[in-house]
Design a protein around this motif. Sequence first.
Motif, short mmCIF file in Angstrom:
data_model
loop_
_atom_site.label_atom_id
_atom_site.label_comp_id
_atom_site.label_asym_id
_atom_site.label_seq_id
_atom_site.Cartn_x
_atom_site.Cartn_y
_atom_site.Cartn_z
N GLU A 1 0.80 -1.23 0.00
CA GLU A 1 0.00 0.00 0.00
C GLU A 1 0.83 1.27 0.00
O GLU A 1 0.46 2.28 0.60
N VAL A 2 1.96 1.23 -0.70
CA VAL A 2 2.78 2.43 -0.83
C VAL A 2 2.77 2.92 -2.27
O VAL A 2 2.53 4.10 -2.53
N ASP A 3 3.01 2.02 -3.22
CA ASP A 3 3.02 2.36 -4.64
C ASP A 3 2.23 1.29 -5.39
O ASP A 3 2.71 0.16 -5.55
N ALA A 4 1.03 1.62 -5.81
CA ALA A 4 0.14 0.63 -6.44
C ALA A 4 0.76 0.04 -7.70
O ALA A 4 0.61 -1.16 -7.97
N GLY A 5 1.48 0.85 -8.47
CA GLY A 5 2.08 0.35 -9.70
C GLY A 5 3.17 -0.67 -9.43
O GLY A 5 3.22 -1.73 -10.07
N VAL A 6 4.04 -0.38 -8.49
CA VAL A 6 5.12 -1.31 -8.16
C VAL A 6 4.55 -2.57 -7.50
O VAL A 6 5.00 -3.69 -7.75
N GLU A 7 3.53 -2.39 -6.67
CA GLU A 7 2.91 -3.54 -6.02
C GLU A 7 2.27 -4.47 -7.05
O GLU A 7 2.36 -5.69 -6.94
N SER A 8 1.63 -3.88 -8.07
CA SER A 8 1.03 -4.70 -9.13
C SER A 8 2.10 -5.46 -9.90
O SER A 8 1.92 -6.62 -10.28
N LEU A 9 3.24 -4.80 -10.14
CA LEU A 9 4.35 -5.46 -10.82
C LEU A 9 4.85 -6.65 -10.00
O LEU A 9 5.07 -7.74 -10.55
N VAL A 10 5.01 -6.46 -8.71
CA VAL A 10 5.47 -7.55 -7.85
C VAL A 10 4.48 -8.71 -7.86
O VAL A 10 4.87 -9.88 -7.95
N GLU A 11 3.19 -8.42 -7.79
CA GLU A 11 2.18 -9.48 -7.81
C GLU A 11 2.22 -10.25 -9.13
O GLU A 11 2.08 -11.47 -9.15
N MET A 12 2.41 -9.55 -10.24
CA MET A 12 2.49 -10.21 -11.53
C MET A 12 3.71 -11.13 -11.60
O MET A 12 3.62 -12.28 -12.06
N LEU A 13 4.84 -10.64 -11.12
CA LEU A 13 6.06 -11.45 -11.15
C LEU A 13 5.95 -12.66 -10.22
O LEU A 13 6.43 -13.74 -10.55
N ARG A 14 5.32 -12.47 -9.08
CA ARG A 14 5.10 -13.60 -8.18
C ARG A 14 4.25 -14.68 -8.86
O ARG A 14 4.51 -15.87 -8.75
N GLU A 15 3.21 -14.24 -9.53
CA GLU A 15 2.31 -15.19 -10.19
C GLU A 15 3.04 -15.95 -11.29
O GLU A 15 2.90 -17.17 -11.42
N GLN A 16 3.83 -15.21 -12.06
CA GLN A 16 4.58 -15.86 -13.14
C GLN A 16 5.59 -16.87 -12.61
O GLN A 16 5.87 -17.88 -13.26
N ALA A 17 6.12 -16.60 -11.42
CA ALA A 17 7.14 -17.48 -10.83
C ALA A 17 6.55 -18.54 -9.93
O ALA A 17 7.29 -19.32 -9.31
N GLY A 18 5.21 -18.58 -9.83
CA GLY A 18 4.57 -19.57 -8.98
C GLY A 18 4.68 -19.26 -7.51
O GLY A 18 4.62 -20.17 -6.68
N LEU A 19 4.83 -17.98 -7.16
CA LEU A 19 4.99 -17.59 -5.77
C LEU A 19 3.76 -16.91 -5.20
O LEU A 19 3.74 -16.51 -4.02
N ALA A 20 2.73 -16.72 -6.01
CA ALA A 20 1.53 -16.01 -5.55
C ALA A 20 0.75 -16.88 -4.59
O ALA A 20 0.81 -18.11 -4.62
N GLY A 21 -0.01 -16.25 -3.72
CA GLY A 21 -0.83 -16.99 -2.77
C GLY A 21 -1.16 -16.15 -1.57
O GLY A 21 -0.66 -15.02 -1.41
N GLU A 22 -2.00 -16.67 -0.70
CA GLU A 22 -2.43 -15.92 0.47
C GLU A 22 -1.27 -15.55 1.39
O GLU A 22 -1.29 -14.54 2.07
N SER A 23 -0.23 -16.37 1.40
CA SER A 23 0.88 -16.14 2.33
C SER A 23 1.69 -14.91 1.97
O SER A 23 2.43 -14.37 2.82
#
Length: 514
Positions: free
Chosen positions: A201-223
């Motif tokens: 909740e600091v920079d929505a653009g950077v946070e979205s980028l991190v979430e996309m990269l996590r998903e692509q790398a199989g790291l996304a999830g509730e944790s």
Amino acid sequence: MVTDNSPAQSADPAESDIKDRVNNRSHRPNSEKFKEFMTSGWAPRSDLGAVPGPFAAYTPARREAVSARFPGERLVIPAGALKVRSNDTDYRFRPHSAFAHLTGFGTDQEPDAVLVLDPQVGFDGASAGHEALLFVRPLADRDSEEFYADARYGEFWVGARPTLDDVTKVTGIRAVHIDTLSDVLAKDLGEGHVSLRIIPEVDAGVESLVEMLREQAGLAGESTADLDAELLEALSEIRLVKDEWEIAELREAVNQSIEGFHEVVRNLPRAVKHQRGERVIETVFGAHARLEGNTVGYETIAASGEHATTLHWITNDGAVRAGELVLIDAGVEVESLYTADVTRTLPVDGTFTDTQRKVYQAVLDAADAAFVAAVPGARFSDVHAAAMRVIAARLEQWGLLPVSAEESLTPEGQQHRRWMVHGTSHHLGLDVHDCAQARRDMYVDGVLEPGMVFTIEPGLYFKADDLTVPAEYRGIGVRIEDDVLVTADGNENLSAALPRTPEDVEEWMASLLS
């Protein structure tokens, strides 16, 4: 304010929306001849004279403390983005406090910048700490459209930004172009490799980028939300003990705040004459803060009469009347973003009435008891408990408690808190309520250490419609707040130069109003 022209293209939908709105009324010329003429004929830029900031000797230890908490993980600490105030105008930028703490950037420096602590591996394959990389939007060339047409970032509109070399010299951190952020964050991501944490909740653009990269790398999830919360928690906890440079900045913030209170007292006669005298107080202190620091550390509370019984009265539209008290809670934020937080409750005409003095003295006695408790080895909660013992005893003595002070002080009682619902102390630093994301056992139940800085601010607030107290108390609100530094053998009241006792307050006010 001049009307701005179209911002440069952005992947941020909100920024694109601003661009569309501006284009509807833009008068910017678009001819090729204009562009050719506009981007030529400029003298070479002068050297900005970048030198290491005074903080640069201290920030490496702060980053190392974070690194030690998260070996092998990539940590993302954004400064934050510009925020729209109205249509296409932005609020003055202030970087996130964790970013400021780890980089040294203050004032309105470097919107959109991102600090990345990139994990390093030694020759033996073991974790070898982190390399700090500072991703920034560097100064654009004058042959670019950004130079003259970008109202958010263009040099023609907001002034020249530092170059990458300038940023590196000032901070001691290797600066790289923000356009390369995605590639660096994506490197080696995945199970068994590198994971990502970001301040949420600091920079929505950077946070979205991190979430996309996590998903692509199989790291996304509730944790991932828990991982990010742990990072924010750690960044709060490493600020609990201030270093030498931070303490010096806090001293300056307090000293400038004291000067601001002097200015307020000098202007009390003007406040009395104005129908919104509270706003006279607010603007006098705010002008001083802006001239001698960066700005105020929080919205000034200028609460006269019954308004003083509202803990966070910031509307400041009331009259200031002789015979009443005015509670002023204000702090200067210096350019490093460290802030003071000081409160004094003053008799508007310079002299306390008997009842006002009685309530004031009770609050002062509670504050003094809290100072006695604020020593190394004590718990943070002990400071509050010491103040509450005095408050409860005094309320019992006045016949206001429905039970004994002893019973009221039990967890099952707490009747005395009707007239002081807030806590006695909070940590102070880059945020007025500093280190707020720290764990309870590190904060409320934490052990006091030399280098900790926090407030001591007991109060008593008797609302005008409180039928449980005699009429003489109603409408009186008193808070006394000082900033305390825990030392090796006790504590130091950083704001002690501002009068505290009723006698000293009256003498001080008389000297400034004569």
